[in-house]
Write a protein that holds these residues in place. Structure first.
Motif, short mmCIF file in Angstrom:
data_model
loop_
_atom_site.label_atom_id
_atom_site.label_comp_id
_atom_site.label_asym_id
_atom_site.label_seq_id
_atom_site.Cartn_x
_atom_site.Cartn_y
_atom_site.Cartn_z
N PHE A 37 0.83 -1.20 0.00
CA PHE A 37 0.00 0.00 0.00
C PHE A 37 0.87 1.26 0.00
O PHE A 37 0.49 2.28 -0.57
CB PHE A 37 -0.94 0.00 1.20
CG PHE A 37 -2.00 1.07 1.13
CD1 PHE A 37 -3.03 0.99 0.22
CD2 PHE A 37 -1.95 2.18 1.98
CE1 PHE A 37 -4.01 1.98 0.14
CE2 PHE A 37 -2.92 3.16 1.92
CZ PHE A 37 -3.95 3.07 1.00
N ASP A 38 2.03 1.17 0.61
CA ASP A 38 2.96 2.30 0.56
C ASP A 38 3.36 2.61 -0.88
O ASP A 38 3.52 3.78 -1.25
CB ASP A 38 4.21 2.01 1.39
CG ASP A 38 3.94 2.02 2.89
OD1 ASP A 38 2.98 2.69 3.31
OD2 ASP A 38 4.70 1.36 3.63
N GLU A 41 0.49 4.58 -2.42
CA GLU A 41 0.48 5.96 -1.93
C GLU A 41 1.58 6.79 -2.59
O GLU A 41 1.38 7.97 -2.92
CB GLU A 41 0.65 5.98 -0.42
CG GLU A 41 -0.60 5.55 0.35
CD GLU A 41 -0.52 5.92 1.81
OE1 GLU A 41 -1.20 6.88 2.22
OE2 GLU A 41 0.22 5.24 2.54
N ARG A 78 -3.18 -0.90 9.96
CA ARG A 78 -1.96 -0.09 9.78
C ARG A 78 -2.17 1.11 8.85
O ARG A 78 -1.43 2.08 8.93
CB ARG A 78 -0.82 -0.95 9.23
CG ARG A 78 -0.37 -2.07 10.14
CD ARG A 78 1.00 -2.55 9.76
NE ARG A 78 1.12 -2.93 8.37
CZ ARG A 78 0.85 -4.15 7.89
NH1 ARG A 78 0.43 -5.10 8.71
NH2 ARG A 78 1.00 -4.42 6.61
N HIS A 79 -3.17 1.01 7.96
CA HIS A 79 -3.35 2.04 6.94
C HIS A 79 -4.78 2.56 6.97
O HIS A 79 -5.69 1.92 6.45
CB HIS A 79 -3.03 1.48 5.56
CG HIS A 79 -1.63 1.00 5.39
ND1 HIS A 79 -0.56 1.85 5.22
CD2 HIS A 79 -1.13 -0.27 5.36
CE1 HIS A 79 0.55 1.14 5.10
NE2 HIS A 79 0.24 -0.13 5.19
N LYS A 81 -6.06 4.80 5.28
CA LYS A 81 -6.57 5.15 3.96
C LYS A 81 -7.09 3.94 3.18
O LYS A 81 -7.59 4.11 2.07
CB LYS A 81 -5.50 5.90 3.15
CG LYS A 81 -5.30 7.33 3.63
CD LYS A 81 -4.42 8.13 2.71
CE LYS A 81 -4.32 9.57 3.16
NZ LYS A 81 -3.47 10.39 2.24
#
Length: 265
Positions: A37-38, A41, A78-79, A81
């Motif tokens: 996911f990083d 982003e 953890r995220h 979003k």
């Protein structure tokens, strides 16, 4: 001017050290690696004038969907979003529904799904159960079975259905156009504008024009289909084409997804 706020209504992430995705063996190898996911982003962070407000995780057709449930639970913790998760189950009145799932996807486009699966009584009754629970169904279909899908969804018009990738469109022929017009008549069906090849700009222009004419402005969802988009386009090219077509329309890029998935931002 404020940045364009974007909800990506269709992204995937996976870790090939802990997950098995057998379908990758049939691809060209270009996306056979881990995606986080990083990473997603970071891609949005490179787009000028864009604020990434979050996205909808869609199941990845892995060998162990129960393990995927646990993985996604941890990802969402953890995220913040990751605004919603459409997780895999076999649709029926007795289907497994993880508590952190926003809705369910049974991938109808894969080889192991028999033709006509969506017309089985258990599937249609499962759609009714999802509607009663206020949970959307995420639909990914073979083009040749879009008529079957329409027949199934028309039996449960109260259910929110989110049709993936413009029905996996291949050509802008009359059979595809005709069934899209039928889908547009369903009161709670949304359609994701993603999944099409971008090399033929004439085709893309005609496709987007048809979709905008056929579906209401409140029924179209922006979706990247990342990282699978990298097999037939690029993340940046796909986003750029849609921003050219829709401008800074926050209904298309965010608000419609908020309604379809009942998101809280």
């Amino acid at each position: 001017m404020a940045d364009l706020k974007v909800i990506d209504s269709h992204f995937h992430v996976w870790d090939l050290e802990t997950q098995s995705l057998p379908w990758l063996e049939g691809t060209d190898g270009s996306i056979t690696r881990t995606y986080t996911f990083d990473d997603l982003e970071a891609l949005y962070g490179k787009l000028p004038g864009v604020e990434f407000a979050g996205g909808v995780y869609v199941e990845v057709d892995c060998a162990d969907p129960v393990a995927e449930d646990r993985i996604v639970y941890d990802l969402m913790a953890r995220h913040e979003k990751i605004r919603a998760a459409m997780l895999r189950s076999t649709v029926s009145p007795s289907m497994r529904v993880p508590l952190h799932a926003t809705g369910i996807r049974e991938p109808l486009h894969i080889d192991s799904e028999p033709r006509g699966r969506c017309l089985e009584r258990s599937f249609v009754d499962g759609l009714r159960a999802l509607a009663a629970a206020g949970m959307p169904f995420e639909s990914c279909n073979r083009v040749s079975e879009l008529e079957d899908a329409y027949e199934a969804f028309a039996q449960v018009p109260e259910e929110t259905v989110i049709l993936n990738h413009l029905g996996n469109v291949e050509t802008l022929d009359e059979p595809w156009c005709a069934v899209m017009r039928k889908f547009a008549d369903l009161p709670n069906l949304y359609i994701k504008v993603s999944g099409y090849p971008t090399s033929d700009r004439g085709f893309v222009s005609e496709l987007l024009a048809f979709v905008r004419e056929t579906f209401g402005a409140d029924r179209l969802l922006y979706a990247s289909n990342w990282p699978v988009v990298e097999m037939y386009s690029t993340f940046e090219e796909h986003f750029g084409l849609l921003r050219d077509a829709f401008g800074d329309d926050e209904d298309f890029f965010m608000n419609n997804a908020v309604r379809a998935y009942s998101l809280t931002l």
